[in-house]
Design a protein around this motif. Structure first.
Motif, mmCIF file in Angstrom:
data_model
loop_
_atom_site.group_PDB
_atom_site.id
_atom_site.type_symbol
_atom_site.label_atom_id
_atom_site.label_comp_id
_atom_site.label_asym_id
_atom_site.label_seq_id
_atom_site.Cartn_x
_atom_site.Cartn_y
_atom_site.Cartn_z
ATOM 1 N N UNK A 8 42.438 42.999 39.194
ATOM 2 C CA UNK A 8 41.442 42.091 40.136
ATOM 3 C C UNK A 8 42.190 41.010 41.066
ATOM 4 N N UNK A 9 42.993 40.512 40.790
ATOM 5 C CA UNK A 9 43.939 39.526 41.384
ATOM 6 C C UNK A 9 44.814 40.467 42.723
ATOM 7 N N UNK A 10 44.800 41.590 42.551
ATOM 8 C CA UNK A 10 45.499 42.534 43.811
ATOM 9 C C UNK A 10 44.396 42.901 44.571
ATOM 10 N N UNK A 11 42.948 43.073 43.987
ATOM 11 C CA UNK A 11 41.768 43.414 44.991
ATOM 12 C C UNK A 11 41.699 41.872 45.582
ATOM 13 N N UNK A 12 41.934 40.975 45.015
ATOM 14 C CA UNK A 12 41.390 39.669 45.821
ATOM 15 C C UNK A 12 42.590 39.513 46.820
ATOM 16 N N UNK A 13 43.696 39.941 46.742
ATOM 17 C CA UNK A 13 44.788 39.838 47.571
ATOM 18 C C UNK A 13 44.370 40.776 48.889
ATOM 19 N N UNK A 14 43.937 41.996 48.278
ATOM 20 C CA UNK A 14 43.708 43.212 49.390
ATOM 21 C C UNK A 14 42.438 42.240 50.404
ATOM 22 N N UNK A 15 41.593 41.834 49.790
ATOM 23 C CA UNK A 15 40.609 41.054 50.816
ATOM 24 C C UNK A 15 41.334 39.992 51.346
ATOM 25 N N UNK A 16 41.958 39.211 50.989
ATOM 26 C CA UNK A 16 42.674 37.916 51.593
ATOM 27 C C UNK A 16 43.322 38.439 52.560
ATOM 28 N N UNK A 17 43.732 39.829 52.645
ATOM 29 C CA UNK A 17 44.726 40.234 54.156
ATOM 30 C C UNK A 17 43.601 40.452 55.054
ATOM 31 N N UNK B 260 31.857 40.823 45.135
ATOM 32 C CA UNK B 260 32.818 41.966 45.029
ATOM 33 C C UNK B 260 33.560 42.094 43.758
ATOM 34 N N UNK B 261 34.028 40.868 43.098
ATOM 35 C CA UNK B 261 34.595 41.429 41.819
ATOM 36 C C UNK B 261 33.864 41.942 40.784
ATOM 37 N N UNK B 262 32.468 41.742 40.851
ATOM 38 C CA UNK B 262 31.588 42.249 39.935
ATOM 39 C C UNK B 262 31.206 43.801 40.083
ATOM 40 N N UNK B 263 31.969 44.155 41.130
ATOM 41 C CA UNK B 263 31.477 45.561 41.782
ATOM 42 C C UNK B 263 32.977 46.392 41.493
ATOM 43 N N UNK B 264 32.903 47.418 42.079
ATOM 44 C CA UNK B 264 34.256 48.201 41.893
ATOM 45 C C UNK B 264 34.762 48.513 43.401
ATOM 46 N N UNK B 265 34.612 47.483 44.245
ATOM 47 C CA UNK B 265 34.834 47.421 45.465
ATOM 48 C C UNK B 265 36.227 47.337 45.872
ATOM 49 N N UNK B 266 36.975 48.527 46.415
ATOM 50 C CA UNK B 266 38.403 48.490 46.844
ATOM 51 C C UNK B 266 39.315 48.753 45.672
ATOM 52 N N UNK B 267 38.776 49.113 44.439
ATOM 53 C CA UNK B 267 39.531 49.398 43.171
ATOM 54 C C UNK B 267 40.586 50.476 43.367
ATOM 55 N N UNK B 268 39.864 51.813 44.207
ATOM 56 C CA UNK B 268 40.641 52.787 44.313
ATOM 57 C C UNK B 268 41.535 52.589 45.574
ATOM 58 N N UNK B 269 41.426 51.713 46.389
ATOM 59 C CA UNK B 269 42.262 51.647 47.446
ATOM 60 C C UNK B 269 43.487 50.814 47.018
ATOM 61 N N UNK B 270 43.148 49.704 46.127
ATOM 62 C CA UNK B 270 44.318 49.041 45.639
ATOM 63 C C UNK B 270 45.137 50.020 44.769
ATOM 64 N N UNK B 271 44.599 50.841 44.003
ATOM 65 C CA UNK B 271 45.337 51.834 43.170
ATOM 66 C C UNK B 271 46.307 52.835 43.961
ATOM 67 N N UNK B 272 45.575 53.319 45.077
ATOM 68 C CA UNK B 272 46.256 54.196 46.009
ATOM 69 C C UNK B 272 47.614 53.514 46.502
ATOM 70 N N UNK B 273 47.198 52.360 46.927
ATOM 71 C CA UNK B 273 48.651 51.625 47.787
ATOM 72 C C UNK B 273 49.664 51.390 46.542
#
Length: 206
Positions: free
Chosen positions: A95-104, A150-163
C-alpha cells in the motif's frame, strides 16, 4: 533534465540512509539536472498483508546476527544525524508503494517518500496502516480522503505489482538502486560526496 530513477522500499534501512545522502547532495546543488522518479520494489514481497512484529521478523530473517546487522546501520545513521526509532511493526509495503504511484500523478513523490521513511524509521509509525499513509499523503499536499478511498479498494494494486516485476526482470535485485539517464546504475547508500561529483560531472558535460 536528466532522469534519475530510484528503486527503493521505505522499510529498507539502506534506502533511508541512501536517500538522506542524496538529499544532502541535492540541497547543496540546487541547480542539479535531475528529474527524479521513484519506482516500487518490496524488500519483503512475502510479508503477510497485516505485517508482523519487527523483532520477530528480524530474528526470523537474521537469527543471532541481528545486532551484527544493525550495528553499521546505527553507526551510519548517527553520522548523518538521523534519528533511529523504527516502527515496532514490520509492514507489508504494497500500500505504501500504491501511495507512491498516486503521488507520481500528483507530483508529490519526493515529499511522500520522505514522509514514509521518516514515519517508519524515525517516528515508529506503522506505514502499513491506511490512516498513517493518508496522513503522510495529506502532509505532501495530496487529498487525504481520496487516498483513503483508494487504499480501501484494489486500485492500482496490479499496476504496482507489474512495475515491480518489470524492475526485477531488468536485473534489479536490491535497493536502493539508482538509474541515471536510463544508462548508468548506482547501487547502495552512496555518500553525498559521490552524488556531488556526479552532479558536477553532468553539469560540465551539459
Amino acid at each position: 533534465m536528466i532522469k534519475l530513477d530510484i528503486f527503493s522500499d521505505p522499510v529498507c534501512p539502506w534506502c533511508w540512509i541512501g536517500l538522506a545522502e542524496l538529499a544532502r547532495a541535492l540541497d547543496s546543488r540546487p541547480a542539479h539536472p535531475f528529474s527524479i522518479a521513484y519506482h516500487p520494489f518490496r524488500l519483503n514481497p512475502q510479508m503477510p498483508p497485516g505485517g508482523m512484529d519487527r523483532v520477530d521478523y528480524l530474528r526470523a530473517k537474521f537469527g543471532d546476527r541481528v545486532d551484527e546487522i544493525n550495528a553499521p546501520i546505527a553507526a551510519r545513521a548517527a553520522a548523518l544525524g538521523l534519528v533511529l526509532n523504527p516502527s515496532p511493526r514490520e509492514p507489508d509495503t504494497t500500500d505504501a508503494h500504491r501511495l507512491m504511484h498516486w503521488a507520481g500523478v500528483d507530483g508529490a513523490q519526493s515529499a511522500v517518500m520522505t514522509g514514509l521513511v521518516r514515519a517508519f524509521w524515525e517516528q515508529a509509525r506503522d506505514i502499513g496502516d491506511h490512516a498513517v499513509l493518508a496522513d503522510i499523503a495529506a502532509d505532501a499536499g495530496m487529498d487525504r480522503d481520496m487516498v483513503l478511498r483508494l487504499l480501501a479498494s484494489d486500485a492500482d494494486r496490479d499496476t504496482v505489482a507489474a512495475r515491480e516485476m518489470h524492475a526485477r526482470e531488468r536485473g534489479i535485485n536490491s535497493v536502493p538502486t539508482f538509474i541515471i539517464a536510463d544508462q548508468h546504475a548506482v547501487s547502495g547508500a552512496q555518500p553525498a560526496d559521490l552524488w556531488r561529483r556526479v552532479i558536477d560531472d553532468l553539469s560540465q558535460e551539459k
